[in-house]
Design a protein around this motif. Structure first.
Motif, mmCIF file in Angstrom:
data_model
loop_
_atom_site.group_PDB
_atom_site.id
_atom_site.type_symbol
_atom_site.label_atom_id
_atom_site.label_comp_id
_atom_site.label_asym_id
_atom_site.label_seq_id
_atom_site.Cartn_x
_atom_site.Cartn_y
_atom_site.Cartn_z
ATOM 1 N N TRP A 1 0.829 -1.192 0.000
ATOM 2 C CA TRP A 1 0.000 0.000 0.000
ATOM 3 C C TRP A 1 0.874 1.257 0.000
ATOM 4 N N LYS A 2 0.324 2.354 -0.479
ATOM 5 C CA LYS A 2 0.955 3.660 -0.318
ATOM 6 C C LYS A 2 0.661 4.187 1.088
ATOM 7 N N TYR A 3 1.531 5.047 1.570
ATOM 8 C CA TYR A 3 1.354 5.623 2.899
ATOM 9 C C TYR A 3 1.498 7.131 2.797
ATOM 10 N N MET A 4 0.443 7.856 3.174
ATOM 11 C CA MET A 4 0.461 9.317 3.132
ATOM 12 C C MET A 4 0.338 9.863 4.550
ATOM 13 N N PHE A 5 1.310 10.694 4.934
ATOM 14 C CA PHE A 5 1.333 11.258 6.278
ATOM 15 C C PHE A 5 1.130 12.765 6.193
ATOM 16 N N TRP A 6 0.279 13.276 7.080
ATOM 17 C CA TRP A 6 -0.120 14.679 7.051
ATOM 18 C C TRP A 6 0.281 15.368 8.355
ATOM 19 N N THR A 7 0.955 16.494 8.237
ATOM 20 C CA THR A 7 1.307 17.315 9.396
ATOM 21 C C THR A 7 0.445 18.576 9.387
ATOM 22 N N ASP A 8 0.533 19.367 10.447
ATOM 23 C CA ASP A 8 -0.199 20.634 10.469
ATOM 24 C C ASP A 8 0.183 21.495 9.272
ATOM 25 N N GLU A 9 1.464 21.493 8.935
ATOM 26 C CA GLU A 9 1.950 22.323 7.828
ATOM 27 C C GLU A 9 1.461 21.819 6.485
ATOM 28 N N THR A 10 1.633 20.530 6.216
ATOM 29 C CA THR A 10 1.222 20.009 4.905
ATOM 30 C C THR A 10 -0.297 19.977 4.773
ATOM 31 N N ALA A 11 -1.006 19.846 5.891
ATOM 32 C CA ALA A 11 -2.467 19.884 5.839
ATOM 33 C C ALA A 11 -2.943 21.257 5.373
ATOM 34 N N ARG A 12 -2.366 22.304 5.934
ATOM 35 C CA ARG A 12 -2.777 23.647 5.529
ATOM 36 C C ARG A 12 -2.381 23.929 4.075
ATOM 37 N N GLN A 13 -1.210 23.455 3.671
ATOM 38 C CA GLN A 13 -0.798 23.605 2.272
ATOM 39 C C GLN A 13 -1.799 22.935 1.339
ATOM 40 N N PHE A 14 -2.244 21.758 1.720
ATOM 41 C CA PHE A 14 -3.221 21.011 0.924
ATOM 42 C C PHE A 14 -4.545 21.765 0.827
ATOM 43 N N ILE A 15 -5.045 22.239 1.954
ATOM 44 C CA ILE A 15 -6.309 22.987 1.950
ATOM 45 C C ILE A 15 -6.169 24.255 1.118
ATOM 46 N N SER B 1 9.365 9.098 8.892
ATOM 47 C CA SER B 1 10.108 8.597 7.735
ATOM 48 C C SER B 1 11.065 7.478 8.100
ATOM 49 N N SER B 2 11.393 7.337 9.394
ATOM 50 C CA SER B 2 12.261 6.240 9.821
ATOM 51 C C SER B 2 11.478 4.971 10.110
ATOM 52 N N ILE B 3 10.153 5.058 10.079
ATOM 53 C CA ILE B 3 9.296 3.901 10.310
ATOM 54 C C ILE B 3 8.779 3.334 9.002
ATOM 55 N N VAL B 4 8.412 4.223 8.081
ATOM 56 C CA VAL B 4 7.779 3.815 6.822
ATOM 57 C C VAL B 4 8.837 3.745 5.728
ATOM 58 N N ALA B 5 8.827 2.638 4.981
ATOM 59 C CA ALA B 5 9.793 2.461 3.901
ATOM 60 C C ALA B 5 9.639 3.557 2.859
ATOM 61 N N GLU B 6 10.754 3.952 2.284
ATOM 62 C CA GLU B 6 10.755 5.075 1.336
ATOM 63 C C GLU B 6 9.850 4.816 0.140
ATOM 64 N N ASN B 7 9.780 3.560 -0.303
ATOM 65 C CA ASN B 7 8.962 3.265 -1.488
ATOM 66 C C ASN B 7 7.462 3.324 -1.197
ATOM 67 N N MET B 8 7.073 3.323 0.093
ATOM 68 C CA MET B 8 5.678 3.460 0.468
ATOM 69 C C MET B 8 5.296 4.898 0.792
ATOM 70 N N PHE B 9 6.247 5.644 1.328
ATOM 71 C CA PHE B 9 5.958 6.945 1.920
ATOM 72 C C PHE B 9 5.726 8.010 0.862
ATOM 73 N N ARG B 10 4.661 8.784 1.080
ATOM 74 C CA ARG B 10 4.368 9.909 0.202
ATOM 75 C C ARG B 10 3.807 11.033 1.043
ATOM 76 N N ASN B 11 4.499 12.142 1.086
ATOM 77 C CA ASN B 11 4.034 13.300 1.842
ATOM 78 C C ASN B 11 3.495 14.332 0.881
ATOM 79 N N TYR B 12 2.564 15.124 1.328
ATOM 80 C CA TYR B 12 1.992 16.161 0.486
ATOM 81 C C TYR B 12 2.832 17.426 0.628
ATOM 82 N N SER B 13 3.326 17.944 -0.490
ATOM 83 C CA SER B 13 4.078 19.200 -0.470
ATOM 84 C C SER B 13 3.981 19.848 -1.846
#
Length: 311
Positions: free
Chosen positions: A44-58, A299-311
């Protein structure tokens, strides 16, 4: 109890896991929970959202909502609202960090276009005296589902409500589920029970569960079969049940019966068909802001090939 209904078709819900926290540095308390989702769902893909990236997305995708976003009284309101937007945009599964995954989620994604688990029946019955309460701590949907759009469109109207659960939390989801399915509070008390035992205690509306625009409400034992540690607890429920009388409501009596059944089940039977367990950490409560905790970067928990952050 029954196994979760599935099919041999291709996934209707995308294989994306969404989770969120204030920053990418999450409390180490949650490390094993995140790892459980990765272990059982490695493709599966893994998308993680922070306060900063959440506001950027909105700001980028829903700029008209930014004024409401910036004026929420509490950060928990933003965290609640965000999950409806990201599921609408990308689809997939949203889970709070205090959820643990017990087995692969692939079968869950094949039959229904949207899955919104209930909170335990004891919560709705003994805390609120209502037949059901949809949660928003774990939810699953195809992208662009009209129920998610229905909630997004109504967020601004609920912004000023005093109770946090009403602003954008579980009570907000429950109220909007009822309006989406065009039934009233009176209809909700009809207790229409599925013959398969999958969706007890409440009226579901007239749409077939497998309709592309329907919302499937599974039995609590699949995803959310543990009781909250704050706001409701087993001891308080037992004390309330000891005070029942013949004049007590049918809702309360059903809630007490369910609480007794919960206590009588073995651990093996209780979790026999469970996919996820909610550990009820209440990350936005005072206990999390006051105590010192150790942190680890996501990022140290989720493998790089799964991880996708919104930016």
């Amino acid at each position: 109890m029954y196994e979760f209904p599935t099919s041999s078709s291709s996934p209707r819900i995308p294989h994306i896991i969404h989770q969120t926290y204030k920053t990418e540095a999450i409390p180490m308390d949650f490390q094993k929970n995140v790892q459980s989702f990765i272990r059982f769902n490695p493709n599966w893909k893994y998308m993680f959202w922070t306060d900063e990236t959440a506001r950027q997305f909105i700001q980028a995708m829903y700029p008209d909502f930014l004024v409401v976003w910036d004026n929420y009284r509490n950060n928990v309101n933003k965290a609640d609202a965000l999950r409806y937007f990201v599921l609408y945009e990308f689809g997939g599964i949203y889970a709070d960090l205090d959820f643990e995954c017990l087995r692969p989620l692939d079968p869950v994604t094949r039959k229904y276009a949207a899955i919104f688990p209930l909170e335990p029946f004891e919560h709705s019955a003994l805390r609120y005296e209502i037949p059901f309460l949809l949660n928003n701590a774990i939810m699953m949907s195809r992208p662009r589902h009209p129920f998610l759009k229905h909630m997004i469109d109504n967020l601004s109207a609920f912004q000023a409500l005093w109770e946090q659960l009403d602003v954008a939390g579980p009570c907000f989801v429950t109220t909007n589920f009822m309006s989406y399915n065009n039934f009233t509070a009176g209809d909700a008390y009809k207790f229409r029970v599925s013959s398969t035992g999958q969706s007890p205690y409440f009226y579901k509306g007239m749409m077939d569960d497998t309709d592309v625009n329907a919302v499937y409400i599974p039995n609590t034992h699949f995803f959310m079969n543990t009781l909250a540690t704050i706001g409701f607890n087993e001891k308080g429920g037992i004390e309330l049940c000891l005070k029942l009388s013949n004049d007590s409501s049918a809702i309360l009596k059903r809630g007490c019966n369910e609480l007794r059944r919960r206590k009588s089940r073995s651990i093996e039977n209780h979790f026999r068909f469970t996919y996820t367990v909610h550990h009820w950490s209440h990350t936005y409560g005072n206990n999390w802001s006051k105590n010192e905790r150790k942190y680890i970067n996501i990022s140290s928990i989720v493998a790089e090939n799964m991880f996708r952050n919104y930016s």
